[in-house]
Each structure stands twice: as structure tokens, then as C-alpha cells.
Design an enzyme around this catalytic site. Sequence first.
Site, PDB file in Angstrom:
ATOM      1  N   GLU A 106       0.823  -1.211   0.000  1.00  0.00           N
ATOM      2  CA  GLU A 106       0.000   0.000   0.000  1.00  0.00           C
ATOM      3  C   GLU A 106       0.857   1.262   0.000  1.00  0.00           C
ATOM      4  O   GLU A 106       0.579   2.223   0.718  1.00  0.00           O
ATOM      5  CB  GLU A 106      -0.951   0.008   1.205  1.00  0.00           C
ATOM      6  CG  GLU A 106      -1.922  -1.151   1.208  1.00  0.00           C
ATOM      7  CD  GLU A 106      -3.102  -0.962   2.170  1.00  0.00           C
ATOM      8  OE1 GLU A 106      -3.044  -0.053   3.010  1.00  0.00           O
ATOM      9  OE2 GLU A 106      -4.071  -1.719   2.046  1.00  0.00           O
ATOM     10  N   GLU A 148      -6.643  -7.695  -1.057  1.00  0.00           N
ATOM     11  CA  GLU A 148      -7.235  -7.625   0.280  1.00  0.00           C
ATOM     12  C   GLU A 148      -8.712  -7.337   0.150  1.00  0.00           C
ATOM     13  O   GLU A 148      -9.110  -6.198  -0.043  1.00  0.00           O
ATOM     14  CB  GLU A 148      -6.596  -6.516   1.128  1.00  0.00           C
ATOM     15  CG  GLU A 148      -5.201  -6.831   1.567  1.00  0.00           C
ATOM     16  CD  GLU A 148      -4.713  -5.934   2.693  1.00  0.00           C
ATOM     17  OE1 GLU A 148      -5.509  -5.157   3.256  1.00  0.00           O
ATOM     18  OE2 GLU A 148      -3.518  -6.014   2.991  1.00  0.00           O
TER      19      GLU A 148
END
Length: 717
Positions: A182, A253
Amino acid sequence: MGIINGICFPMMIMIIIINVSAAENVTYDGRSLIIDGKRQLLFSGSIHYPRSTPEMWPSLIEKAKDGGLDVIQTYVFWNLHEPKQGQYDFGGRYDLVKFIKEIQAHGLYVCLRIGPYIEGEWTYGGFPFWLHDVPGISYRTDNEPFKFYMKNFTTKIVNMMKSEGLYASQGGPIILSQIENEYENVEGAFHEQGASYVRWAAKMAVDLETGVPWVMCKQSDAPDPVINTCNGMKCGETFKGPKSPNKPSMWTENWTSFVEVYGGQPYIRSAEDIAFHAALFIARNGSYVNYYMYHGGTNFGRTSSAYVITSYYDQAPIDEYGQLRQPKWGHLKELHAAIRNCSGTLLKAVPTNISLGQSQEAYIFREEAEGCVAFLINRDNKTTAAVQFQNQSYLLLPKSISILPDCKTVIFNTAKVNTKANTRIRKPTLTFDSADRWRKFTDVIPNFEDTTIRADTLLEHMNMTKDESDYVWYTMRFDNNVSCTEAVLHVESLGHVTHAFLNNIYFGNTHGNKSSKGLVMENPIKLNDGINNISLLSVMVGLPDSGPFLERRVAGLTRVEIQCTNENEFYNFTNYEWGYQVGLFGEKLHLYREQNLGDVEWDEFEVVSDSNQTLTWYKIVFDAPKGNGSLALNLSVMGKGEAWINGHSIGRYWVTFLTSKGRPSQSLYHVPRSFLKDTENVLVLLEELGGNPLHVTLDAISINLNENQSYSSHPPI
Ligand SMILES: *[C@@H]1O[C@H](CO)[C@@H](O)[C@H](O)[C@H]1NC(C)=O
Ligand SMILES: *[C@@H]1O[C@H](CO)[C@@H](O)[C@H](O)[C@H]1NC(C)=O
Ligand SMILES: *[C@@H]1O[C@H](CO)[C@@H](O)[C@H](O)[C@H]1NC(C)=O
Ligand SMILES: *[C@@H]1O[C@H](CO)[C@@H](O)[C@H](O)[C@H]1NC(C)=O
Ligand SMILES: *[C@@H]1O[C@H](CO)[C@@H](O)[C@H](O)[C@H]1NC(C)=O
Ligand SMILES: *[C@@H]1O[C@H](CO)[C@@H](O)[C@H](O)[C@H]1NC(C)=O
Ligand SMILES: *[C@@H]1O[C@H](CO)[C@@H](O)[C@H](O)[C@H]1NC(C)=O
Ligand SMILES: *[C@@H]1O[C@H](CO)[C@@H](O)[C@H](O)[C@H]1NC(C)=O
Ligand SMILES: *[C@@H]1O[C@H](CO)[C@@H](O)[C@H](O)[C@H]1NC(C)=O
Ligand SMILES: *[C@@H]1O[C@H](CO)[C@@H](O)[C@H](O)[C@H]1NC(C)=O
Ligand SMILES: *[C@@H]1O[C@H](CO)[C@@H](O)[C@H](O)[C@H]1NC(C)=O
Ligand SMILES: *[C@@H]1O[C@H](CO)[C@@H](O)[C@H](O)[C@H]1NC(C)=O
């Protein structure tokens, strides 16, 4: 290495290929991952090895496989594996190789998210704290010292995997690896150095030649050949797609719930909602969906990040204890079967979409010869829609996706749950209510004279603890020669909790919460004439795990003053002579370890005077309940602290921090069976605030189908 391949309707043949050691060639194109020349539509679930025990792994993996998963995804936890620079630990719960081999033995694939920055609600985002003291370091940017250690650890892990033959290219189960995590969230903070770091990280990873693709999640500028993937709740709606037309659309995710912090409510995401978004992602060219988490588990010890509770994603399809959470697990299993039923066509055909109404549309995958799959979507979350599709009528439930593997017959609807719900119940099996079995030890409150670390300023908390304890004592001595009788102590801190003692007497605490930037304590105190000792205990409940410049984050006391209203005097102790002690006395003695229990004199437990004491250690010996069912320590009668069973920390607890509904965020704390012996188990509690250990219980945790009412006398949890 085996996977289950579904051939599309109308053939309805399930082919199971179990091919244990042949090397597999993993590549990709714009549609999907390609393994040995075959396109793949993969369902994946996150299970983190240190958040359960090796004894639990086989059953967790088995349940994941039964639930229709093809891949298990895990992070690699740098700070567990290299707690001191150059000293490695891969034993017990940290045995990454054993975990991967267990997955392989079940015929599933692995996605290895090395990071090595992982965030993950894990203390310090997975970084070992020693990195903080590397001269000139700046994390996650184009910085030589950081890049050196990042490369060093990544190489270590990749080499370990290679030497065990664990990459698919070697016949192992690992089909994907992840570098960074991320990064897009912080990249802007590093300006050009962010972009050059991304390029460096991608090249560094690719040069390690794993033989399988690398991904970067939430990284739309992931350099070739690294694949950028989506993280989030609604990637079907939000993901702009891979950066290049020759990369597949992958969701690393899919949050099955959300992390819970002390003071926060559990976030419950319904089975229907998860299934809707997973199906939407597949309908919109997705070929890889990972559920984060499929099993969350337990943040044992002090591993959770700031304010994060010990139980992790308990609302996932497999609960904290390793039990199926229904209907979530069963509903997703049906979704996986339905998609697998038509994955051949999904992977071959080019989809088109047509409108079926104002909030309704169809995604159609039609092969040239035969084979047609449709997803009928109703985005309206209130009303059932009647639509016409290919001359047939369909009723689409509100907020639902129907799957038609032949473009005619609905075999699955995301809003129609066939699986029966279950309820988790707890039943106390052991009580600890006889005072004569408990022993207690009151920790020592240090005064200025007792300290050896001195500074004439308030020092930073994390740089003192080096993450080896939650606690730092700030002590000072103050001569009250103006007869200050109406004094107010004002303390400001960037830590999570402050406890205050005046002349060895406890007089209060304050705590912050996940969203507060710090905390302020303002308490009237009764000073003695002459010398007064003030001892302030700064506590952190996990280190931060996210954001840029993590290495510059600070915590601990920032300002201490005494206002003396009767004399109109004001004392500023911020730059004053302070004495420090890192950690509690009992921690230094490792009082929670069996071999150190004898290092102090434990006192008898007196019911009247010994309940509700601050900074007290309690211990009791007990025999394990029979059987092998799940167990949890019910600490609802305690305050805040940490609990150990036979020297294993089952995590921090904090039951006095109530949610907005007036309930503790967590009062049950998982005790894995493998931490117990048949007899003579030692439970140690370190209690900061007060509480009555006599009313602690060890509860059996089980599940029952709702139709069975015979358990209703026990409270559901
Ligand atoms: C792997 O597959 C790709 C594409 O399918 C092919 O170009 C390449 O030659 C294969 N490599 C090996 C080692 O088989
Ligand atoms: C990692 O660094 C250590 C020294 O800290 C060194 O001994 C080791 O060879 C390095 N490993 C790699 C793969 O660079
Ligand atoms: C991921 O899962 C969450 C629920 O866990 C769901 O809300 C979200 O839409 C999913 N995203 C995708 C892309 O499937
Ligand atoms: C799916 O892929 C096809 C073919 O590449 C493309 O035309 C279409 O726009 C894609 N659909 C979505 C929703 O991205
Ligand atoms: C696959 O689709 C066929 C035809 O609709 C159906 O009979 C069969 O039960 C489906 N299988 C699964 C696993 O959903
Ligand atoms: C098809 O999907 C695309 C991408 O989401 C959207 O922009 C378009 O409006 C859809 N077309 C129809 C007819 O629904
Ligand atoms: C239902 O849909 C409307 C319109 O898209 C949206 O504003 C609302 O938040 C949705 N409600 C729920 C419960 O998802
Ligand atoms: C739908 O019905 C019309 C008129 O009867 C016919 O022309 C068309 O081919 C039918 N379409 C399908 C997909 O069956
Ligand atoms: C951390 O503490 C050491 C002394 O232990 C000190 O030399 C160093 O300057 C401190 N670093 C920071 C960032 O406060
Ligand atoms: C108390 O008196 C001593 C000696 O006069 C002085 O040094 C000290 O600063 C005084 N303390 C305070 C709190 O005023
Ligand atoms: C107390 O002293 C500190 C450090 O010199 C200073 O930053 C702070 O502003 C002072 N507080 C007050 C209220 O004057
Ligand atoms: C424990 O002590 C605190 C104050 O020290 C008090 O507020 C609390 O009510 C006490 N709890 C019990 C159960 O006695």
C-alpha cells in the site's frame, strides 16, 4: 502441487489434479495468472502464521480448502524473525517454512507478501525496532541505509524459500510474492524519492529471480513486470484496473471485516455483502480475490499495533478460535463453487455488459462456440427488480448478483443465503474463586532516587523501550517549600496511557484512543510540605504501524506542570531533572516465566485488601479442562494488563475501555490448547488498574446451530 479446476457447465466435470512436485511456470496476461499455460481464476484467503499456533495450522488450512480457496496469503513478519540485527528466529509460531509446507501438503497455493513493510495492524508495521537506531535511516524511501536492510531481509526470505524449493517454479506452492505494501498511501510524502524508491523496490525484487510474479498492492504505478493489485472493501466498484492491458485484475485484500481497536465496536460485514462484492469483481474481469482475513486469529504478546485489540478479525469466515463462522463461510463456499462451475468460460470469453433497468445490469461472458455465463446485478439495495434477460424473466433480490452458468439458470444469488447461521457460546469450565490459590506481587514504584537514567528533559518513550516493554517510568523529586496546599498536576503525553503516583500513592490515570493525538491529565494532588516524589508511568498499547516517516514518530510525556492555586505559583517541570526506568520491575525479572516465578516473594491473597490493586501481578496454578475444545480466559472483571499461560503471553487485555455502548471491546482472550499442559499450568496476570482475579474464569468456546436451543442458558458471544 494440486489445484482444483472446474470445467464449465454444461460439462460439469470436476478435475482434480494432484501433482506434488512438478515445477510450474507462473506467468500472466491481461486476463489472469497463467499456471503451466492455463489461465486461473483464484480465490485466496489471508491466514497469518504467527496469529495462530502450528497445532492449529492444519485444521485452518483444511477449512480454507473446504471453503473453496485455492490460495493462502500471508505476510512475512520481519520483527518476529529478526528481533536483533542479524539474529534470526524461525521457530514455533514463527516457522514460516513449516506453514508453507503445510499449505503445500493440502494442495493449495501460497501468495507470500514479504513486504517487508506490512502495516497489518502489527506493531511498528512489521519493522524491527533496531532499524530506528541505524544512523541516517529514513524508512520506505530512496534512502541507502533503509534500502540496504530491506534488501537484506527480502533476500534472506527469498533465499530461504528457494533453498526449501518452495516457489512454484521449483515445484513448490508459492505462485506470487509481494514487495512493499500500500505504498501509494504515503508515496506523495516522499516526492520524487517515492517514485524512485518504487522503481528500486520493484527491480530489487525482480532481480531476486523467484520464477513467479511479484505484486504491489495499491500501487497504480507499479513498474513492469510487477502487477498492481487492489486492496479495499469494494474493489469491484473502485478498482481502476491494472496499469497495463497485459496485467490481470487482482484483489489482494478483500476485507471480511475491519480491524477493531479498544473502545471501538466490532465491524460486522454480512456474508451477502462480501459475496456481492466478490462476484462483482469477478464479473468485471477480476481473476483473483483474496479475503482479508479468512482467519484473523490472535495478536499474542505485544504484537498488535497502537490500540488494536488482541483478537484479530474474529468476524472472518473462520473465527479467532478456528471455528467456522456461519453463514459467512458456507455462503462464500457456495459462491466459489458457483464461479468455479463456469470458470472455463469466464476465462475464455470477452465480457460485455448491458443495462437491464435503472439500477440493474448484466455482465455476459459468451464463448464463440458454446458456453455462456451471465451475472445479473441489482444495485438497488431496497427493492427486488423484475427484469427480462434473453427473453426470460428474473426477479433480482435487492443488492444482489445472480450467477447463471448457462445464461439461463440461476445457480447462486449473493443475497440468498442457504447456509444456517451458527452462534458461538461460552461456558465457564474453570473458576479461580478460592483466594488461597492465588498469590500476588505488588510491583515496585520507583522514585527519583531509584533511577540511574537521568536527563534534564522529558525523553521520548519508544527510543527508551526499544519496543521491549510497554512501560516507561518518569520520576522526579520536588521540594514544596512554598506550602502549596491546593496543587493541580497537569501532564501532557503522546503515549496511550499515563498512571500517576505521588509519594508512592496512586492517584489517577488517563488514556487516549486510536483517533486522539495525545492525552492530557489534570488532577488535584495533595503535596507534602518539603520533598515530594512524583512518578508517572507512560504506557503504550502497541507502536504505530502506518504513515510516512514512522522513524520520526514520538511518544511519551511532553509537558509536566504543577499549578499551585493558593500561592498563585506555577512550576514548569518540562525541562527539569528527571529519572527514568524502562519497564516494570516484574518485567525485568521475567516474572511470567515459570523458571523466574521464584525470584520474588509472592504474598498471600487477602480478599478484602488485595482486590482492585494497581500494578499488581497475580498467579495461580490450575489443571487444564479435559478435551480439546477451544478455550478463552474471561477477564471481564479485570482492568488492563497482560496475561501469560505457562510463559506464553496470550496478549494484552483492556476491559475497562468501554465502547460507546458501554461494553468492553474484548473480554474473552484466546488460550490455545497447545499452551496448556494437562496439570500444573501457571496463569500470570499483570494488572495495571485494578480488578478482582477471584472472578476470572476459563471458558469453553463452542458453536451451535441456532435450531438447537438447549444451550440457550449460556450467553452467546
Ligand atoms: C512459461 O510460460 C511462458 C508463457 O506461457 C512461456 O513463454 C515461457 O517459455 C515458459 N517458460 C518456461 C520455463 O517454461
Ligand atoms: C545481510 O546483512 C548481514 C550483515 O548484517 C550480512 O552478514 C549478510 O550477508 C547480509 N545478507 C544479504 C543477503 O545481503
Ligand atoms: C471485499 O470484501 C468486503 C467485505 O469483506 C466487501 O465489502 C468488498 O466489496 C469486497 N471487495 C471486493 C472487490 O470484492
Ligand atoms: C473487461 O475486459 C474486456 C476485454 O478486455 C473489456 O472490454 C471490458 O471493458 C472490461 N470490463 C471492465 C468492467 O473492466
Ligand atoms: C453447476 O451448474 C449446474 C447447472 O446449473 C448445476 O447443476 C450444478 O449443481 C452446478 N454446480 C455447482 C457446484 O454449483
Ligand atoms: C458497462 O460497464 C461500464 C463500466 O462500468 C459502464 O461505464 C457502462 O455504463 C456499462 N454499460 C451498460 C450498458 O450498463
Ligand atoms: C443504498 O443505496 C443508496 C443509493 O446508492 C445509498 O445511498 C445507501 O447508502 C445504500 N444503503 C445501504 C444500506 O447500503
Ligand atoms: C427473444 O425473442 C425474440 C422474439 O421472439 C427472438 O427474435 C429472439 O431471438 C429471442 N432471443 C433470445 C436470446 O432467445
Ligand atoms: C535515542 O536514544 C539515544 C540514547 O539511547 C540517543 O543517543 C538518540 O539521540 C535518541 N534518538 C532519538 C531520535 O531520540
Ligand atoms: C525550594 O528552595 C530551594 C532552596 O532555596 C530552591 O533551590 C528550590 O528551587 C525551591 N523549590 C521550589 C520548588 O521552589
Ligand atoms: C514549560 O517549559 C517548556 C520547555 O521549556 C516550554 O516549552 C513550555 O512552554 C513551558 N510551559 C509553560 C506553560 O510555560
Ligand atoms: C477500584 O478502584 C477504583 C479507584 O481506585 C474505583 O473507581 C473502582 O470503583 C474500584 N472497583 C471496584 C470493583 O472496587
